[in-house]
Structure formats: structure tokens, C-alpha cells
Design an enzyme around this catalytic site. Structure first.
Site, PDB file in Angstrom:
ATOM      1  CD  GLN A 113      -2.878   0.880   2.721  1.00  0.00           C
ATOM      2  OE1 GLN A 113      -3.105  -0.079   3.005  1.00  0.00           O
ATOM      3  NE2 GLN A 113      -3.518   2.161   2.757  1.00  0.00           N
ATOM      4  CB  SER A 146       1.344   7.137   4.984  1.00  0.00           C
ATOM      5  OG  SER A 146       0.275   6.489   5.785  1.00  0.00           O
ATOM      6  CB  SER A 170       3.280  -3.439   5.377  1.00  0.00           C
ATOM      7  OG  SER A 170       2.777  -2.457   6.399  1.00  0.00           O
ATOM      8  CD  GLU A 229      -5.533  -0.199   6.288  1.00  0.00           C
ATOM      9  OE1 GLU A 229      -4.457  -0.340   6.545  1.00  0.00           O
ATOM     10  OE2 GLU A 229      -5.961   0.884   5.849  1.00  0.00           O
ATOM     11  CD  GLU A 278      -2.895  10.554  18.248  1.00  0.00           C
ATOM     12  OE1 GLU A 278      -2.213  10.303  19.503  1.00  0.00           O
ATOM     13  OE2 GLU A 278      -2.599   9.850  17.257  1.00  0.00           O
TER      14      GLU A 278
END
Length: 374
Positions: free
Chosen positions: A129, A132, A164, A247, A355
Site C-alpha cells: 500500500q 502515507s 508494509s 482496511e 488521534e
């Protein structure tokens, strides 16, 4: 009286449990490792995925023409539950079977389905993936990796992080900005990226545990063919949000089974603890049982995904902290329990930080005002 459907599902569950038991006895099964494929299990997990495919136990609800069995998602749920009970990995990795596979079935062209779905089920095609970035982790709308249109291709530049299994992956699901002048959520496109293209560089990151599950990925003038685009150009945000929902809700009822196993282990760990230790375990048990009840009653509600993700991440971290405290000085010695202690903080980040989960719950579930922009 039991309906035909109920009887059929009960029979399917028994058939699933028998297959897993026989595969384990034959030494073919790969032990469970969670959503993230452990590098040391890379080859055993690939062999296990192929074994399941050869015996008709992959892609249970996927179309038969793409290697699946054409059953229902309820059958896939049973498979996940029985794998959890057996302590066996249900698939090669979440990024491929759940995220990439479901996105391609939902949004892909027929050519993309033919190219990607069956090799993903067989384990020939491992996915990572690529969402980010160093400056856009939980705020994916602020990503800066750019795929500039150039005829029948896109020229990709930028960087991703926390990917990952990127060091093993043949393909990655990628978000990149294709319309720099559009509003930030509307200028993003979604790609199925060949990780072997020239200009793609993968650098594994060493964790506190000593393992290298995550990677940085750099793109330097990577020429991405136009057919790698999944969905409409500039429409990648909608594709990605569906992927992230997959996910966060992927565990399903198997997550309840896993949680109840952990609760039982907590009870065992409290056996020789003092009053303060037993009180800490009791607090964890109360939280864990409440979470299990919530997941059983409302697990199918998509609004519960961020709630269960947040609660599970925080509970898992506190479980390890209490367990380490109960072990005392022995917790400083190397071993699986110490490795779990070092690994636990990362679960507050993986799949969306705690968060951000609180923001999602506040804004989308409770209807509170949005957090002010910086």
C-alpha cells in the site's frame, strides 16, 4: 427450525474446519501473523496461499471466472473465523486480498480484473500500500507525490513511507496527485503500480524489534502507463476511502474471536499477580468485554469501524503494558513478550492513528464540528 441456509452454513463451517485441521497436520498451513506479513514468513505464506488456491479455499466470494468460488461474503466470514480459531493465516496479506482485490473488483476494468485478480489469489502477486507520505500520513488529502500526465502515461515523482512488505511486492496500490490546481481531495488519482518499473526504489526501515516490515519508497521519473489508472483520473479519493473502509472493517467477526482469546490470556496472566496487578487486569477485562459486545452487536455497521479500531489499538497497547508490568524484571529479557512490547506502540499508528480515529468518530459518527484547519 433450522433453515436450509443455516444448515448449509453449518456444513460449510465444518468443512472449513476440517480443511484447516488437515492442512495443519500436513504441515502446509502458515501460522497466523495478523494483517502485516512478517518478512520471515514471506515464503511460507506464499506457499500457503497457493495451497489454499489449489484446494479451492481462496476468494470465496470472488467471481469464479477470476479464480474465486462465487459464494457469499458470509462464507468468507466463516473462513476468517475458522482460521482465527485454528491460529492459521487466512490470506497472504491484507493489502492484496482485501484492499487491492476488493478495489479492483469494485472499480477496475474487465482487463484489470483479468490481469490482477487470479494472480493475487494464487500468491504470485503480492501487493503493498503506497498511501502515507512523510508530510501526509493521516491527512492523505495533503499528499505531494505527483503523477504528471504525459501522453499515454504519467511521470511519477515523490516518496511514500510505512509501506508494509514493499520490499517483496510485485504491485502496489498508489495515490498520487494528477491535478495540482484542483481542490486537494479532487486532484488525486489511484494507480496499480508495477514495483519493478525503473525509478522505483524501496528502502526497508528497521524497527525497534529489529525487523523490517515497513519501507520507504521513492519515485524518480517513473513512467506509469495510463492503463495503471484505477477508476477515473482525479477520482482516486473515492476509491481510496472505500479501500480504507475495507482496511478498518476487515477483521469482522474473526476480530471478536481474537479478542476473546486475548481476554482468556489476560485471566491466565493474572493468576499469580498481586492486588494491584489483578485490578489492572480487571480493568482491561471490563474494556475488552465491552468492546467484544459492541463488535458482536454492531460490527456490521460501517460507522463502528473507527470505534472498534481505536478501542482495539488502545486496549492492545495497554494489554502489553500491563503484561510487561506483571513480568517485572523478566520483561527486560529478550523474547516474544518483549518483542510484543516494542511492537505495540506502532499499532496506534498503523491503519490510521488513534488521534485521527477520534476525529473521525467525532465528526462522522457523532456529528461534532470539524477540527479547525491549521
Amino acid at each position: 427450525m433450522e433453515t436450509a441456509t443455516e444448515a448449509g452454513m453449518r456444513e460449510f463451517r465444518a468443512e472449513t474446519a476440517l480443511f484447516l485441521r488437515e492442512a495443519t497436520d500436513a504441515g502446509a498451513a502458515c501460522g497466523a501473523y495478523g494483517a502485516i506479513l512478517v518478512p520471515a514468513l514471506h515464503e511460507p505464506a506464499r506457499r500457503w496461499q497457493r495451497y489454499c488456491y489449489d484446494h479451492g479455499w481462496t476468494g470465496l466470494h470472488w467471481p469464479a471466472e477470476h479464480g474465486g468460488r462465487g459464494l457469499t461474503r458470509a462464507h468468507t466470514g466463516v473462513w476468517m473465523e475458522e482460521c482465527e480459531r485454528a491460529g492459521v493465516a487466512p490470506y497472504l496479506n491484507l493489502q492484496g486480498i482485501v484492499l487491492a482485490g476488493e478495489a479492483i473488483m469494485r472499480t477496475g476494468t474487465e482487463r484489470q480484473r483479468e490481469k490482477f485478480l487470479r494472480p493475487t489469489l494464487t500468491g504470485e502477486m503480492l501487493w503493498c500500500q503506497l498511501f502515507s507520505e512523510p508530510g501526509a500520513g493521516s491527512d492523505l488529502g495533503g499528499l505531494g507525490s505527483a503523477a504528471v500526465p504525459d501522453g499515454n502515461r504519467f511521470v511519477l515523482n515523490g516518496q511514500k513511507v510505512w509501506s508494509s512488505n514493499a520490499q517483496f511486492a510485485e504491485y502496489g496500490i498508489l495515490m498520487a496527485r494528477t491535478e495540482p490546481d484542483a481542490p486537494k481531495h479532487r486532484g488525486i488519482s489511484f494507480f496499480l503500480l508495477d514495483m519493478k518499473l525503473p525509478g522505483v526504489e524501496v528502502r526497508p526501515i528497521q524497527q525497534m524489534t529489529g525487523d523490517r516490515e515497513f519501507c520507504e519508497v521513492f519515485f524518480d521519473d517513473v513512467c506509469v502507463p495510463a492503463e495503471a489508472l484505477l477508476g477515473e483520473r482525479g477520482g482516486g479519493w473515492g476509491v481510496a476511502m472505500a479501500v480504507l473502509e475495507d482496511e478498518r472493517s476487515g477483521a469482522g467477526s474473526s476480530g471478536v474471536i481474537s479478542l476473546r482469546k486475548r481476554l482468556a490470556q489476560m485471566v491466565d496472566a493474572a493468576g499469580n499477580a498481586g492486588p494491584l496487578g489483578r485490578q489492572s487486569v480487571a480493568d482491561l477485562l471490563a474494556r475488552g468485554r465491552a468492546l467484544a459486545a459492541l463488535m458482536e452487536l454492531h460490527g456490521a455497521d460501517p460507522r463502528m469501524a473507527p470505534v472498534s479500531k481505536l478501542a482495539n489499538s488502545e486496549l492492545g497497547y495497554d494489554e502489553v503494558a500491563v503484561g510487561t508490568s506483571l513480568r517485572g524484571a523478566d520483561a527486560m529479557l529478550a523474547g516474544t513478550e518483549t518483542e510484543a512490547f516494542l511492537y505495540a506502540p506502532g499499532m496506534r499508528i498503523a491503519g490510521g492513528t488513534s488521534e485521527i480515529q477520534r476525529n473521525i468518530i467525532g465528526e462522522r459518527v457523532l456529528g461534532l464540528p470539524r477540527e479547525p484547519s491549521a
